[in-house]
Design an enzyme around this catalytic site. Structure first.
Site, PDB file in Angstrom:
ATOM      1  N   LYS A  29       5.431  16.763  -8.944  1.00 56.57           N
ATOM      2  CA  LYS A  29       5.696  15.328  -8.728  1.00 56.57           C
ATOM      3  C   LYS A  29       4.942  14.491  -9.752  1.00 56.57           C
ATOM      4  O   LYS A  29       5.532  13.637 -10.424  1.00 56.57           O
ATOM      5  CB  LYS A  29       5.224  14.934  -7.327  1.00 56.57           C
ATOM      6  CG  LYS A  29       5.089  13.425  -7.111  1.00 56.57           C
ATOM      7  CD  LYS A  29       4.605  13.045  -5.735  1.00 56.57           C
ATOM      8  CE  LYS A  29       3.128  12.947  -5.588  1.00 56.57           C
ATOM      9  NZ  LYS A  29       2.501  11.692  -6.060  1.00 56.57           N
ATOM     10  N   ASN A  30       3.646  14.762  -9.921  1.00 61.16           N
ATOM     11  CA  ASN A  30       2.825  13.887 -10.771  1.00 61.16           C
ATOM     12  C   ASN A  30       3.136  14.047 -12.249  1.00 61.16           C
ATOM     13  O   ASN A  30       2.841  13.167 -13.041  1.00 61.16           O
ATOM     14  CB  ASN A  30       1.337  14.101 -10.479  1.00 61.16           C
ATOM     15  CG  ASN A  30       0.977  13.529  -9.115  1.00 61.16           C
ATOM     16  OD1 ASN A  30       1.758  12.778  -8.530  1.00 61.16           O
ATOM     17  ND2 ASN A  30      -0.171  13.889  -8.602  1.00 61.16           N
TER      18      ASN A  30
ATOM     19  N   CYS B 273      -3.938   0.999  -2.274  1.00 64.46           N
ATOM     20  CA  CYS B 273      -3.118   1.856  -1.407  1.00 64.46           C
ATOM     21  C   CYS B 273      -4.075   2.451  -0.389  1.00 64.46           C
ATOM     22  O   CYS B 273      -5.262   2.148  -0.388  1.00 64.46           O
ATOM     23  CB  CYS B 273      -2.412   2.920  -2.232  1.00 64.46           C
ATOM     24  SG  CYS B 273      -3.506   4.229  -2.735  1.00 64.46           S
TER      25      CYS B 273
ATOM     26  N   ARG C  56      -7.838   1.361  -6.382  1.00 59.38           N
ATOM     27  CA  ARG C  56      -7.068   1.931  -7.504  1.00 59.38           C
ATOM     28  C   ARG C  56      -6.697   0.859  -8.534  1.00 59.38           C
ATOM     29  O   ARG C  56      -5.550   0.552  -8.775  1.00 59.38           O
ATOM     30  CB  ARG C  56      -5.838   2.661  -6.956  1.00 59.38           C
ATOM     31  CG  ARG C  56      -6.291   3.806  -6.059  1.00 59.38           C
ATOM     32  CD  ARG C  56      -5.170   4.651  -5.566  1.00 59.38           C
ATOM     33  NE  ARG C  56      -4.610   5.481  -6.626  1.00 59.38           N
ATOM     34  CZ  ARG C  56      -3.567   6.276  -6.400  1.00 59.38           C
ATOM     35  NH1 ARG C  56      -3.002   6.295  -5.222  1.00 59.38           N
ATOM     36  NH2 ARG C  56      -3.082   7.011  -7.378  1.00 59.38           N
TER      37      ARG C  56
ATOM     38  N   ASP D 212      -6.528  15.986  -4.849  1.00 56.17           N
ATOM     39  CA  ASP D 212      -5.257  16.053  -4.109  1.00 56.17           C
ATOM     40  C   ASP D 212      -5.178  17.257  -3.195  1.00 56.17           C
ATOM     41  O   ASP D 212      -4.208  17.383  -2.447  1.00 56.17           O
ATOM     42  CB  ASP D 212      -4.064  16.084  -5.087  1.00 56.17           C
ATOM     43  CG  ASP D 212      -3.910  14.757  -5.794  1.00 56.17           C
ATOM     44  OD1 ASP D 212      -3.142  14.681  -6.759  1.00 56.17           O
ATOM     45  OD2 ASP D 212      -4.587  13.793  -5.389  1.00 56.17           O
TER      46      ASP D 212
ATOM     47  N   ARG E  33       7.368  12.020   0.168  1.00 59.15           N
ATOM     48  CA  ARG E  33       7.039  11.544  -1.188  1.00 59.15           C
ATOM     49  C   ARG E  33       6.664  12.692  -2.097  1.00 59.15           C
ATOM     50  O   ARG E  33       6.891  12.645  -3.284  1.00 59.15           O
ATOM     51  CB  ARG E  33       5.853  10.564  -1.117  1.00 59.15           C
ATOM     52  CG  ARG E  33       6.144   9.300  -0.369  1.00 59.15           C
ATOM     53  CD  ARG E  33       5.031   8.297  -0.538  1.00 59.15           C
ATOM     54  NE  ARG E  33       4.755   8.075  -1.953  1.00 59.15           N
ATOM     55  CZ  ARG E  33       3.855   7.227  -2.402  1.00 59.15           C
ATOM     56  NH1 ARG E  33       3.126   6.535  -1.552  1.00 59.15           N
ATOM     57  NH2 ARG E  33       3.651   7.056  -3.686  1.00 59.15           N
TER      58      ARG E  33
HETATM   59  C1  EPZ Z   1      -3.150  10.367 -10.452  1.00 64.92           C
HETATM   60  O1  EPZ Z   1      -3.387   9.063  -9.944  1.00 64.92           O
HETATM   61  C2  EPZ Z   1      -2.260  11.051  -9.425  1.00 64.92           C
HETATM   62  N1  EPZ Z   1      -0.995  10.321  -9.319  1.00 64.92           N
HETATM   63  C3  EPZ Z   1      -2.978  11.091  -8.076  1.00 64.92           C
HETATM   64  O2  EPZ Z   1      -2.148  11.812  -7.179  1.00 64.92           O
HETATM   65  C4  EPZ Z   1      -4.290  11.854  -8.244  1.00 64.92           C
HETATM   66  O3  EPZ Z   1      -4.991  11.844  -7.025  1.00 64.92           O
HETATM   67  C5  EPZ Z   1      -5.128  11.179  -9.336  1.00 64.92           C
HETATM   68  O4  EPZ Z   1      -4.372  11.116 -10.568  1.00 64.92           O
HETATM   69  C6  EPZ Z   1      -6.423  11.930  -9.624  1.00 64.92           C
HETATM   70  O5  EPZ Z   1      -6.127  13.237 -10.012  1.00 64.92           O
HETATM   71  C7  EPZ Z   1      -0.050  10.523 -10.272  1.00 64.92           C
HETATM   72  O6  EPZ Z   1      -0.229  11.279 -11.203  1.00 64.92           O
HETATM   73  C8  EPZ Z   1       1.245   9.775 -10.092  1.00 64.92           C
HETATM   74  P1  EPZ Z   1      -6.804   8.171 -11.816  1.00 64.92           P
HETATM   75  P2  EPZ Z   1      -4.119   7.946 -10.897  1.00 64.92           P
HETATM   76  O7  EPZ Z   1      -6.452   7.048 -12.722  1.00 64.92           O
HETATM   77  O8  EPZ Z   1      -3.663   8.133 -12.295  1.00 64.92           O
HETATM   78  C9  EPZ Z   1     -10.149   4.960 -10.836  1.00 64.92           C
HETATM   79  C10 EPZ Z   1      -1.083  12.255  -5.141  1.00 64.92           C
HETATM   80  O9  EPZ Z   1      -1.497  12.458  -3.992  1.00 64.92           O
HETATM   81  N2  EPZ Z   1      -9.471   4.103 -11.837  1.00 64.92           N
HETATM   82  O10 EPZ Z   1      -7.140   9.511 -12.413  1.00 64.92           O
HETATM   83  O11 EPZ Z   1      -3.937   6.627 -10.248  1.00 64.92           O
HETATM   84  C11 EPZ Z   1      -9.276   5.188  -9.601  1.00 64.92           C
HETATM   85  O12 EPZ Z   1      -9.431   4.128  -8.678  1.00 64.92           O
HETATM   86  C12 EPZ Z   1      -1.690  11.143  -5.982  1.00 64.92           C
HETATM   87  O13 EPZ Z   1      -0.182  12.921  -5.711  1.00 64.92           O
HETATM   88  C13 EPZ Z   1     -10.073   2.894 -12.197  1.00 64.92           C
HETATM   89  O14 EPZ Z   1     -11.125   2.531 -11.680  1.00 64.92           O
HETATM   90  O15 EPZ Z   1      -5.638   8.401 -10.753  1.00 64.92           O
HETATM   91  C14 EPZ Z   1      -9.821   6.496  -9.073  1.00 64.92           C
HETATM   92  O16 EPZ Z   1     -10.976   6.221  -8.298  1.00 64.92           O
HETATM   93  C15 EPZ Z   1      -2.759  10.393  -5.230  1.00 64.92           C
HETATM   94  N3  EPZ Z   1      -9.453   2.115 -13.123  1.00 64.92           N
HETATM   95  C16 EPZ Z   1     -10.235   7.257 -10.353  1.00 64.92           C
HETATM   96  O17 EPZ Z   1     -10.324   6.268 -11.392  1.00 64.92           O
HETATM   97  C17 EPZ Z   1      -8.273   2.488 -13.730  1.00 64.92           C
HETATM   98  O18 EPZ Z   1      -7.761   1.733 -14.590  1.00 64.92           O
HETATM   99  C18 EPZ Z   1      -9.231   8.313 -10.800  1.00 64.92           C
HETATM  100  O19 EPZ Z   1      -7.980   7.673 -10.835  1.00 64.92           O
HETATM  101  C19 EPZ Z   1      -7.682   3.714 -13.343  1.00 64.92           C
HETATM  102  C20 EPZ Z   1      -8.299   4.508 -12.406  1.00 64.92           C
END
Ligand code: EPZ
Length: 421
Positions: A23-24, A119, A124, A310, A402
């Site tokens: 999915k991701n 969310c 996020r 995840d 999802r």
């Molecule tokens: C991706 O989300 C995945 N989603 C998430 O999967 C997964 O949990 C996550 O990566 C971590 O591996 C998709 O790929 C569609 P991050 P993403 O940016 O990109 C903070 C699932 O269940 N952050 O790596 O949103 C953020 O808040 C989903 O399939 C900032 O602060 O994750 C988090 O605490 C859930 N500022 C951390 O970084 C930013 O600009 C990691 O987030 C971006 C992120």
């Protein structure tokens, strides 16, 4: 219509389950269609509601998308009359919508994307996405819940250092840098297999990218991208989820298409607590090493190659019936313990201290009515239901659709007493 899942626990799973495309990865690959006028074909695409949402979003931007569910293929082709507004109605359903920002700015120089908002699992923010795209030459204004981006002339390559790994920010920046003028060096990037899959697809579209999967990625901008046919990498989170289904039900299952290489740290932990994983030709076999109880362990969730956040909720369901006290620290998201109160309703003994959960194993979980809150929390309740005595009833099951293609059928085929009403 409020659908529910009912599970009669206590059955040992045996049989084989096919693992679908990730999915991701799919949600990150689909926006690549915005970068080229040629057709992008994705194969091994999972049949999920999130893919439908991304399809609707891309169509609202002027992309023609055909989703052939019978053979898991997506064909995408951007029209030459693009629209630039990613509206809130669609964006609020899925945070990955922010991934159209980089490609729209790189190809068309403008974009208006609704801010995804928080969310269930946390605020996020998207500040890292905006920081990196600004460094490449975009300018942003935030107006009534929308981020409006503009590129005055064209994006220019530069060196960008991320303060910490972000999968989405890494993906958005790569998708913008491939059409920027000159060289871009990205430092402290996410190294997830989905990022490697994105870069593999971009290289097949004619991009020059070095270092994907490492800490530093170097990109030489090109003038245009050609179309390609790309197989989506298999879903390591779905794989890990079904590995736990085999373990928690004391079963013996084969996961076809499974590949240990994408889950090393997770598999190391499963071995440590007494689960045997065998990699055969084109499947993984999962079963308990002996009929000794599962032992406890301590886990910190980390960016890849660490233990995946995840799979945290799913692992907690398993550890709730381990022998001893386990500790899980959720170091990626600030609020990813929504499954805890629901597992406690099923008899688990879990205490939360900030970002740490202390899980004292119990002999048995008891079936109960529980509610799903987010994708991975809801699947952890399905896993707990497989092991629990009696019937578990899970509400709000749209969360599961999802991220888990055909989960009822996949579990039923291995003997689970599970149905959806
Ligand atoms: C991706 O989300 C995945 N989603 C998430 O999967 C997964 O949990 C996550 O990566 C971590 O591996 C998709 O790929 C569609 P991050 P993403 O940016 O990109 C903070 C699932 O269940 N952050 O790596 O949103 C953020 O808040 C989903 O399939 C900032 O602060 O994750 C988090 O605490 C859930 N500022 C951390 O970084 C930013 O600009 C990691 O987030 C971006 C992120």
């Amino acid at each position: 219509m409020k659908e529910k899942i009912f599970i009669e626990g206590g059955r040992r799973l045996s049989g084989s389950i096919p693992i679908s495309g990730a999915k991701n990865s799919c949600l990150t690959l689909m926006p690549l269609s915005l970068l080229s006028e040629s057709e992008l074909t994705l194969k091994n695409v999972p049949i999920l509601s999130d893919v439908e949402t991304m399809k609707a979003l891309l169509e609202s931007l002027g992309c023609v998308v055909s989703y052939q569910k019978s053979n898991n293929i997506l064909n995408l082709r951007m029209s030459d009359k693009p629209l630039f507004l990613a509206g809130y109605e669609i964006v609020k359903k899925m945070r990955a919508s922010i991934l159209v920002l980089g490609p729209l700015l790189a190809r068309f120089g403008e974009a208006v994307v609704a801010l995804p908002g928080g969310c269930a699992i946390g605020a996020r923010p998207v500040n890292l996405h905006l920081m990196a795209l600004e460094a490449l030459g975009a300018s942003f204004s935030i107006e009534n819940g929308y981020v409006k981006g503009k590129v005055a002339t064209s994006l220019k390559g530069c060196k960008i250092k991320f303060p910490f790994e972000s999968v989405g920010a890494t993906a958005n920046t790569i998708m913008a840098a491939v059409l920027a003028k000159g060289t871009t060096e990205l430092v402290n990037v996410a190294r997830e297999p989905e990022i490697i899959d994105l870069c593999t697809c971009l290289k097949s579209m004619g991009c020059k990218i070095e270092g994907d999967g490492e800490r530093i990625i170097v990109i030489e901008g090109v003038n245009s991208l050609k179309g390609t046919i790309h197989n989506v990498v298999m879903d390591r989170i779905e794989l890990g989820t079904y590995m736990i289904a085999g373990a928690i039900s004391d079963g013996d299952i084969k996961l076809t298409g499974g590949n240990v290489a994408l889950l090393e740290k997770f598999i190391e932990k499963l071995h440590e607590i007494g689960i045997e994983i065998k990699q055969a030709e084109d499947y993984l076999r999962v079963r308990r090493i002996s009929n000794a109880p599962i032992s406890s362990t301590n886990i910190d969730t980390e960016p890849f190659p660490g233990f995946p956040t995840d799979l945290q909720a799913q692992m907690m369901a398993l550890l709730s019936i381990a022998d001893g006290v386990s500790k899980i620290e959720e170091k990626i998201f600030e609020n990813r313990f929504m499954h805890v109160p629901e597992l406690i309703r099923m008899g688990a003994n879990i205490e939360i201290k900030g970002r740490k959960a202390i899980i004292s194993g119990v002999d048995k979980l008891k079936g109960a009515p529980v509610k799903a809150t987010d994708l991975r929390a809801s699947v952890s309740l399905v896993l707990a239901g497989l092991a629990a005595e009696g019937q578990t009833e899970i509400d709000k099951v749209h969360h599961i659709d999802r991220g888990y293609e055909d989960i009822i059928q996949k579990l039923k085929s291995c003997g689970a007493a599970i149905k959806r009403v």
